[in-house]
Scaffold this motif. Structure first.
Motif, PDB file in Angstrom:
ATOM      1  N   TYR A 163       0.838  -1.192   0.000  1.00  0.00           N
ATOM      2  CA  TYR A 163       0.000   0.000   0.000  1.00  0.00           C
ATOM      3  C   TYR A 163       0.877   1.248   0.000  1.00  0.00           C
ATOM      4  O   TYR A 163       1.910   1.276   0.663  1.00  0.00           O
ATOM      5  N   PRO A 164       0.428   2.302  -0.699  1.00  0.00           N
ATOM      6  CA  PRO A 164       1.154   3.579  -0.610  1.00  0.00           C
ATOM      7  C   PRO A 164       1.129   4.092   0.830  1.00  0.00           C
ATOM      8  O   PRO A 164       0.149   3.913   1.549  1.00  0.00           O
ATOM      9  N   CYS A 165       2.199   4.725   1.208  1.00  0.00           N
ATOM     10  CA  CYS A 165       2.345   5.287   2.545  1.00  0.00           C
ATOM     11  C   CYS A 165       2.160   6.800   2.431  1.00  0.00           C
ATOM     12  O   CYS A 165       2.749   7.429   1.552  1.00  0.00           O
TER      13      CYS A 165
ATOM     14  N   ASP B  82       0.694   8.120   7.914  1.00  0.00           N
ATOM     15  CA  ASP B  82       1.526   6.990   8.348  1.00  0.00           C
ATOM     16  C   ASP B  82       2.884   7.436   8.900  1.00  0.00           C
ATOM     17  O   ASP B  82       3.759   6.601   9.123  1.00  0.00           O
ATOM     18  N   LEU B  83       3.051   8.727   9.118  1.00  0.00           N
ATOM     19  CA  LEU B  83       4.361   9.287   9.474  1.00  0.00           C
ATOM     20  C   LEU B  83       4.995   8.615  10.691  1.00  0.00           C
ATOM     21  O   LEU B  83       6.152   8.201  10.643  1.00  0.00           O
TER      22      LEU B  83
ATOM     23  N   GLU C 115       8.672  13.723   7.024  1.00  0.00           N
ATOM     24  CA  GLU C 115       7.518  14.446   6.488  1.00  0.00           C
ATOM     25  C   GLU C 115       7.870  15.147   5.175  1.00  0.00           C
ATOM     26  O   GLU C 115       7.100  15.107   4.208  1.00  0.00           O
ATOM     27  N   ARG C 116       9.050  15.774   5.126  1.00  0.00           N
ATOM     28  CA  ARG C 116       9.493  16.414   3.869  1.00  0.00           C
ATOM     29  C   ARG C 116       9.607  15.376   2.754  1.00  0.00           C
ATOM     30  O   ARG C 116       9.214  15.628   1.605  1.00  0.00           O
ATOM     31  N   GLU C 117      10.143  14.201   3.079  1.00  0.00           N
ATOM     32  CA  GLU C 117      10.282  13.147   2.080  1.00  0.00           C
ATOM     33  C   GLU C 117       8.908  12.677   1.598  1.00  0.00           C
ATOM     34  O   GLU C 117       8.712  12.447   0.397  1.00  0.00           O
ATOM     35  N   LEU C 118       7.965  12.523   2.518  1.00  0.00           N
ATOM     36  CA  LEU C 118       6.613  12.098   2.140  1.00  0.00           C
ATOM     37  C   LEU C 118       5.914  13.140   1.270  1.00  0.00           C
ATOM     38  O   LEU C 118       5.111  12.804   0.409  1.00  0.00           O
ATOM     39  N   ARG C 119       6.207  14.405   1.500  1.00  0.00           N
ATOM     40  CA  ARG C 119       5.576  15.481   0.731  1.00  0.00           C
ATOM     41  C   ARG C 119       6.232  15.693  -0.639  1.00  0.00           C
ATOM     42  O   ARG C 119       5.653  16.354  -1.502  1.00  0.00           O
ATOM     43  N   ASN C 120       7.423  15.152  -0.832  1.00  0.00           N
ATOM     44  CA  ASN C 120       8.135  15.335  -2.089  1.00  0.00           C
ATOM     45  C   ASN C 120       7.448  14.505  -3.179  1.00  0.00           C
ATOM     46  O   ASN C 120       7.377  13.276  -3.083  1.00  0.00           O
TER      47      ASN C 120
ATOM     48  N   ALA D 242       5.156  -5.529   7.666  1.00  0.00           N
ATOM     49  CA  ALA D 242       6.314  -6.413   7.528  1.00  0.00           C
ATOM     50  C   ALA D 242       7.540  -5.707   6.959  1.00  0.00           C
ATOM     51  O   ALA D 242       8.669  -6.124   7.202  1.00  0.00           O
ATOM     52  N   GLY D 243       7.341  -4.621   6.213  1.00  0.00           N
ATOM     53  CA  GLY D 243       8.471  -3.939   5.610  1.00  0.00           C
ATOM     54  C   GLY D 243       8.019  -2.707   4.861  1.00  0.00           C
ATOM     55  O   GLY D 243       6.839  -2.362   4.852  1.00  0.00           O
ATOM     56  N   TYR D 244       8.996  -2.046   4.243  1.00  0.00           N
ATOM     57  CA  TYR D 244       8.664  -0.861   3.461  1.00  0.00           C
ATOM     58  C   TYR D 244       9.687  -0.625   2.374  1.00  0.00           C
ATOM     59  O   TYR D 244      10.772  -1.195   2.372  1.00  0.00           O
ATOM     60  N   LEU D 245       9.285   0.242   1.446  1.00  0.00           N
ATOM     61  CA  LEU D 245      10.071   0.555   0.261  1.00  0.00           C
ATOM     62  C   LEU D 245      10.002   2.056   0.042  1.00  0.00           C
ATOM     63  O   LEU D 245       8.932   2.652   0.182  1.00  0.00           O
ATOM     64  N   LYS D 246      11.141   2.668  -0.302  1.00  0.00           N
ATOM     65  CA  LYS D 246      11.158   4.078  -0.699  1.00  0.00           C
ATOM     66  C   LYS D 246      11.769   4.159  -2.092  1.00  0.00           C
ATOM     67  O   LYS D 246      12.871   3.658  -2.328  1.00  0.00           O
ATOM     68  N   LEU D 247      11.042   4.815  -3.008  1.00  0.00           N
ATOM     69  CA  LEU D 247      11.492   4.998  -4.380  1.00  0.00           C
ATOM     70  C   LEU D 247      11.624   6.480  -4.685  1.00  0.00           C
ATOM     71  O   LEU D 247      10.820   7.287  -4.204  1.00  0.00           O
TER      72      LEU D 247
END
Length: 172
Positions: free
Chosen positions: A6-8, A12-13, A51-56, A71-76
């Motif tokens: 699911y998108p974060c 979800d911060l 928060e800055r990264e999520l808003r980018n 279980a985990g996460y991904l940042k692209l």
């Protein structure tokens, strides 16, 4: 067993901060000085920074759930959010982490496959990432998917200068 991705978002911060700190600590605590590791975690995963990264708009986070548990996460990253290559046709995997209790279940592969699918859908020419030169398991994992080393850069954990290898896979 496959998890759900699911998108974060901003809602979800705090959960993102918690899993980021937990997975980085679990992955790298044994090989790093505790003070340096703590300094890194405080800086890299500060709520304001996340928060800055999520808003980018050029960065995207995704949570992976298995049996209703995170279980985990991904940042692209794409565009100017990319940390190194800044290729207009590239996609960077900046973070891919699985919680300790969920490792060895194919979830890292599922997140990587998700990144490949997204890159192909967006017609990205390459997908790339940085991996710590000492993390042999991760290096072998990415090589098995066709990533090749194309460079290196400094990565600081606190005051400890380490080397991340830049690995890339051409898609087209």
């Amino acid at each position: 067993m496959k998890g759900q991705i699911y998108p974060c978002g901003l809602e979800d911060l705090t959960q993102l901060q918690k899993i980021s700190i937990e997975t980085f600590r679990d992955t790298f605590a044994a090989e790093n000085d505790p003070a340096d590791l703590n300094d890194y975690l405080v800086d890299a995963y500060a709520l304001e920074k996340l928060e800055r990264e999520l808003r980018n708009p050029d960065s995207r986070f995704f949570f992976l759930y298995l049996n209703d548990q995170l279980a985990g996460y991904l940042k692209l990253n794409v565009g100017k959010a990319q940390t190194e290559l800044a290729d207009k046709d590239g996609l960077e995997i900046e973070r891919i982490y699985i919680r300790k209790a969920f490792k060895r279940q194919g979830l890292g592969r599922q997140l990587l496959d998700f990144a490949f699918e997204l890159a192909e859908k967006e017609k990205r020419e390459q997908i790339w990432l940085g991996v710590w030169e000492e993390n042999q398991n991760a290096r072998r994992f990415y090589q098995a998917f066709g990533f090749e080393q194309v460079g290196a850069h400094a990565f600081y954990v606190g005051t400890d200068k380490q080397t991340d290898l830049i690995m890339r896979k051409k898609l087209f």
